[in-house]
Write a protein that holds these residues in place. Structure first.
Motif, PDB file in Angstrom:
ATOM      1  N   HIS A 119      -4.166 -61.013 -12.301  1.00 12.94           N
ATOM      2  CA  HIS A 119      -5.268 -60.972 -13.245  1.00 12.94           C
ATOM      3  C   HIS A 119      -6.176 -62.018 -13.286  1.00 12.94           C
ATOM      4  CE1 HIS A 119      -2.739 -58.139 -15.432  1.00 12.94           C
ATOM      5  NE2 HIS A 119      -1.497 -58.966 -15.449  1.00 12.94           N
ATOM      6  N   THR A 120      -5.868 -63.206 -12.741  1.00 12.32           N
ATOM      7  CA  THR A 120      -6.927 -63.943 -12.307  1.00 12.32           C
ATOM      8  C   THR A 120      -6.692 -64.651 -10.866  1.00 12.32           C
ATOM      9  OG1 THR A 120      -6.827 -64.536 -14.510  1.00 12.32           O
ATOM     10  CG2 THR A 120      -7.946 -66.343 -13.061  1.00 12.32           C
ATOM     11  N   SER A 151     -19.027 -65.450  -8.849  1.00 14.72           N
ATOM     12  CA  SER A 151     -18.720 -64.697 -10.032  1.00 14.72           C
ATOM     13  C   SER A 151     -19.923 -64.209 -10.521  1.00 14.72           C
ATOM     14  CB  SER A 151     -18.228 -65.728 -10.914  1.00 14.72           C
ATOM     15  OG  SER A 151     -18.041 -65.147 -12.348  1.00 14.72           O
ATOM     16  N   LYS A 255      -7.325 -59.982 -27.403  1.00 11.78           N
ATOM     17  CA  LYS A 255      -8.330 -60.047 -26.197  1.00 11.78           C
ATOM     18  C   LYS A 255      -8.997 -58.516 -25.915  1.00 11.78           C
ATOM     19  CE  LYS A 255      -9.847 -61.421 -21.967  1.00 11.78           C
ATOM     20  NZ  LYS A 255      -9.813 -60.364 -21.022  1.00 11.78           N
ATOM     21  N   ALA A 259     -13.051 -58.856 -26.436  1.00 10.25           N
ATOM     22  CA  ALA A 259     -13.829 -58.463 -25.410  1.00 10.25           C
ATOM     23  C   ALA A 259     -14.846 -57.304 -25.766  1.00 10.25           C
ATOM     24  CB  ALA A 259     -12.727 -58.120 -24.245  1.00 10.25           C
ATOM     25  N   TYR A 263     -18.842 -58.099 -25.657  1.00  3.48           N
ATOM     26  CA  TYR A 263     -19.622 -57.137 -24.844  1.00  3.48           C
ATOM     27  C   TYR A 263     -20.547 -56.327 -25.478  1.00  3.48           C
ATOM     28  CZ  TYR A 263     -20.511 -54.619 -20.654  1.00  3.48           C
ATOM     29  OH  TYR A 263     -21.224 -54.058 -19.598  1.00  3.48           O
ATOM     30  N   ARG A 292     -19.299 -61.285 -19.874  1.00  2.88           N
ATOM     31  CA  ARG A 292     -19.049 -59.997 -18.514  1.00  2.88           C
ATOM     32  C   ARG A 292     -17.818 -60.637 -17.763  1.00  2.88           C
ATOM     33  NH1 ARG A 292     -18.122 -55.191 -17.579  1.00  2.88           N
ATOM     34  NH2 ARG A 292     -16.410 -56.174 -16.910  1.00  2.88           N
ATOM     35  N   VAL A 295     -14.616 -60.845 -19.814  1.00  2.00           N
ATOM     36  CA  VAL A 295     -13.968 -59.468 -20.311  1.00  2.00           C
ATOM     37  C   VAL A 295     -12.925 -58.902 -19.377  1.00  2.00           C
ATOM     38  CG1 VAL A 295     -14.655 -56.917 -20.515  1.00  2.00           C
ATOM     39  CG2 VAL A 295     -16.014 -58.521 -21.399  1.00  2.00           C
ATOM     40  N   SER A 296     -13.043 -59.090 -18.046  1.00  2.00           N
ATOM     41  CA  SER A 296     -12.079 -59.056 -17.087  1.00  2.00           C
ATOM     42  C   SER A 296     -11.176 -59.923 -16.518  1.00  2.00           C
ATOM     43  CB  SER A 296     -12.711 -58.394 -15.804  1.00  2.00           C
ATOM     44  OG  SER A 296     -13.973 -57.610 -15.888  1.00  2.00           O
ATOM     45  N   THR A 300      -7.533 -57.146 -17.573  1.00  2.00           N
ATOM     46  CA  THR A 300      -8.685 -56.302 -17.860  1.00  2.00           C
ATOM     47  C   THR A 300      -8.352 -55.432 -19.284  1.00  2.00           C
ATOM     48  OG1 THR A 300      -7.703 -54.459 -16.932  1.00  2.00           O
ATOM     49  CG2 THR A 300      -9.186 -55.693 -15.591  1.00  2.00           C
ATOM     50  N   PRO A 301      -9.262 -55.065 -19.916  1.00  2.00           N
ATOM     51  CA  PRO A 301      -9.257 -54.490 -21.281  1.00  2.00           C
ATOM     52  C   PRO A 301      -8.055 -53.334 -21.146  1.00  2.00           C
ATOM     53  CG  PRO A 301     -11.655 -54.688 -20.928  1.00  2.00           C
ATOM     54  CD  PRO A 301     -11.050 -55.287 -19.651  1.00  2.00           C
ATOM     55  N   HIS A 304      -4.800 -54.921 -21.077  1.00  2.00           N
ATOM     56  CA  HIS A 304      -4.165 -55.353 -22.308  1.00  2.00           C
ATOM     57  C   HIS A 304      -3.974 -54.016 -23.445  1.00  2.00           C
ATOM     58  CE1 HIS A 304      -4.324 -59.594 -21.767  1.00  2.00           C
ATOM     59  NE2 HIS A 304      -5.480 -59.281 -21.088  1.00  2.00           N
TER      60      HIS A 304
END
Lengths: 318, 266
Positions: A119-120, A151, A255, A259, A263, A292, A295-296, A300-301, A304
């Protein structure tokens, strides 16, 4: 059950708000983006003295022993002021670290970061951090920075990492959920800031002989953002009070909603500002790019939403 | 060392100021907070304690004001003061600085009866009334020397040396404990309460005294006993647009000079 913040929580927020309002966080963010971590590091240390870094570190480890509610309140402000630094990462490490010495250093304000694939995958601000970790499998490891990645948010200076020695490891699931919750709060604060700045702007900017904010087309868009943020906030604050069994579901819902709302705020904010909103020199860009990126970040959406779905419809995940 | 810091609860300066029907400031119906100028006094007291490590220094925040004024004390406790004393009594409402200084002096005497008070600290003025006279009145009532408007405070043992920055001169003034010391906003940024400080403040002792506890009669204070009273208040007139001088024929500079001269700037 109590849903209002306590007077101590309100005092904490107001103290932090005043500190950040007087700290020129935008300049710190811009310097950080340009590779000068000086002002950001000073701010980081000041916030550590206020207890922000170690809110959810246990008291016996030198932390504040506070709850996720304080975490959410603080991170909302960090987002509102675009404070640079690996904040969600520190929230992750508060639960992921089990080594007493490393935890104590974290609580004292050590600039620490972590990469948690998938995820990260990159360590935010790895080059500036005094301690870099990486979570692999069910263990936390020390890590060495091996390279850099750009980024969309220039204040997030991403680093690729090489795995080092394994460490005593805390609760990685709890750690992940905490980082997700912190990110949700950060997004909420950033969204609020974009909305507030945009409302100010449309009251000043005149076109066709009147303030553009007096046009319904603008008002409706901004009202939609207000509604989105107001509907996301209870999810974020509610997730801070979630029972352990529901935590994954609740932080994911928070989240995803935060997000979406942030956004939307950034899209509408950009549109209402017009061309100036696109420029890097205009401060709005700090929040647009951060939203932006976040959000990820930490899932990511889609990830979740799948987690929420799996929790409410267990069969659907099979 | 025992330090008493006087802290005032004032209406939030960023909000609209309201007055009661008797022209006293509405302190109940509006949001209030610890006067910013008093934060500097609390900060200097805390710095004094930090500088004089090893000494037993106790800091008491003293406030006279309505029930809500306890917020000002709480803020001082969150910043790091050790205990609070709140003098609250309906009879005090409307007191001018002469009456307020009496209440403060009597409260300070009661604090001193338990443990000798070495230093009374205040801000340079309140942010609502801006009178700046309380330190002097307090010193007179307590028969203590006053060292006021300090912008830098240094101390060694019982001797305090401060810098006073005036319009025409900078003075270095020395005083010996016990005394009354007021500090300006130039002494250095006041700290923000940390999470630890906020949680610790919950457990700090806070006493609430009525006038009868400090030996002040109700008829010695309040609006009726005050030497001064506000006769009327008026909202500040809205800002009017300034005069724009357009230089069309070279007379702009003269017009500008005439304007400045008419306002006695030149």
């Amino acid at each position: 059950m109590r849903f209002e913040p306590t007077s101590e929580q309100r005092d904490f927020v107001s103290s932090l708000d005043r500190l950040l309002a007087g700290s020129d966080t935008v300049a710190a963010n811009r310097a950080w983006s340009d590779g000068d971590t000086g002002p950001g590091a000073t701010l980081w240390q000041r916030l550590a003295e206020q207890g922000v870094n170690a809110l959810v570190v246990a008291e016996e480890s030198g932390g504040m022993g506070a709850s996720d509610v304080e975490l959410v309140l603080a991170h909302e402000l960090l987002g509102r002021y675009a404070v640079p630094g690996p904040w969600a990462e520190v929230a992750y490490l508060s639960h992921a670290l089990a080594d007493a010495e490393a935890l104590a250093a974290l609580a004292e304000g050590e600039l620490a970061t972590v990469a948690v694939a998938p995820h990260t995958p990159y360590a935010v601000d790895g080059a500036a951090a005094a301690a870099v970790y990486v979570a692999e499998g069910d263990r936390l490891h020390r890590a060495a920075v091996s390279g850099g990645v750009e980024s969309v948010d220039r204040s997030r200076r991403l680093a690729t990492v090489a795995v080092g020695e394994a460490l005593r490891t805390g609760d990685l699931e709890r750690a992940f959920d905490t980082a997700v919750l912190a990110t949700a709060a950060h997004l909420l604060g950033a969204g609020e800031r974009v909305l507030a700045d945009t409302v100010d702007y449309v009251k000043q900017r005149r076109q066709f002989g009147r303030e553009i904010g007096s046009y319904q087309a603008i008002k409706h868009q901004l009202a939609d953002v207000r509604i989105a943020l107001d509907f996301a906030r209870p999810l974020v604050h509610g997730a801070a009070l979630a029972a352990p069994a529901d935590r994954a579901r609740d932080v994911s819902a928070a989240k995803a909603a935060a997000a979406d709302a942030a956004y939307l705020a950034s899209r509408v904010g950009l549109q209402c500002h017009g061309a100036i909103g696109y420029t890097q020199e205009f401060d709005l860009s700090l929040w647009l790019t951060r939203i932006r990126a976040l959000v990820s970040a930490w899932g990511t959406p889609a990830f979740h939403r799948r987690r929420v779905l799996a929790a409410v419809l267990p069969a659907a995940s099979r | 060392m025992n330090i008493v810091v006087c802290v005032k609860y004032v209406p939030d300066a960023t909000a609209d100021r309201q007055f009661e029907s008797d022209n006293t400031v509405d302190r109940v119906g509006v949001d209030g907070l610890l006067s910013e100028l008093d934060e500097y006094a609390v900060e200097q007291a805390l710095q004094l304690r930090e500088k004089r490590e090893g000494e037993d220094i106790e800091i008491t925040a003293l406030c006279v004001g309505p029930e809500k004024a306890v917020d000002a004390i709480r803020k001082a406790l969150q910043m790091g003061a050790d205990k609070g004393v709140h003098v609250v009594d309906d009879a005090i409402a409307g007191s001018d600085s002469v009456a307020t200084s009496l209440v403060l002096a009597k409260a300070r005497e009661k604090i001193g009866a338990e443990k000798k008070v070495d230093l009374v600290m205040t801000g340079m003025a309140s942010t609502d009334a801006s009178m700046s006279v309380i330190p002097a009145m307090l010193a007179e009532r307590l028969e203590l020397p006053q060292v006021t408007f300090a912008s830098v405070v240094e101390s060694q043992g019982e001797v305090f040396r401060v810098r006073r920055d005036g319009d025409t001169a900078t003075e270095i003034v020395e005083g010996r404990l016990p005394m009354v010391l007021s500090v300006t906003d130039q002494t250095g940024e006041a700290r923000y309460p940390s999470f630890k400080g906020i949680m610790a403040a919950k457990k700090k002792p806070l006493e609430t005294w009525a006038l009868s506890d400090i030996g002040v009669e109700a008829d010695q204070v309040g609006l009726s006993a005050s030497w001064t009273a506000v006769e009327g208040t008026e909202a500040r007139p809205p800002r009017t647009q300034g005069e724009i001088v357009t230089d069309e024929d070279g007379s702009g500079a003269t017009a500008l000079v005439d304007f400045l001269a008419s306002k006695k700037f030149i």
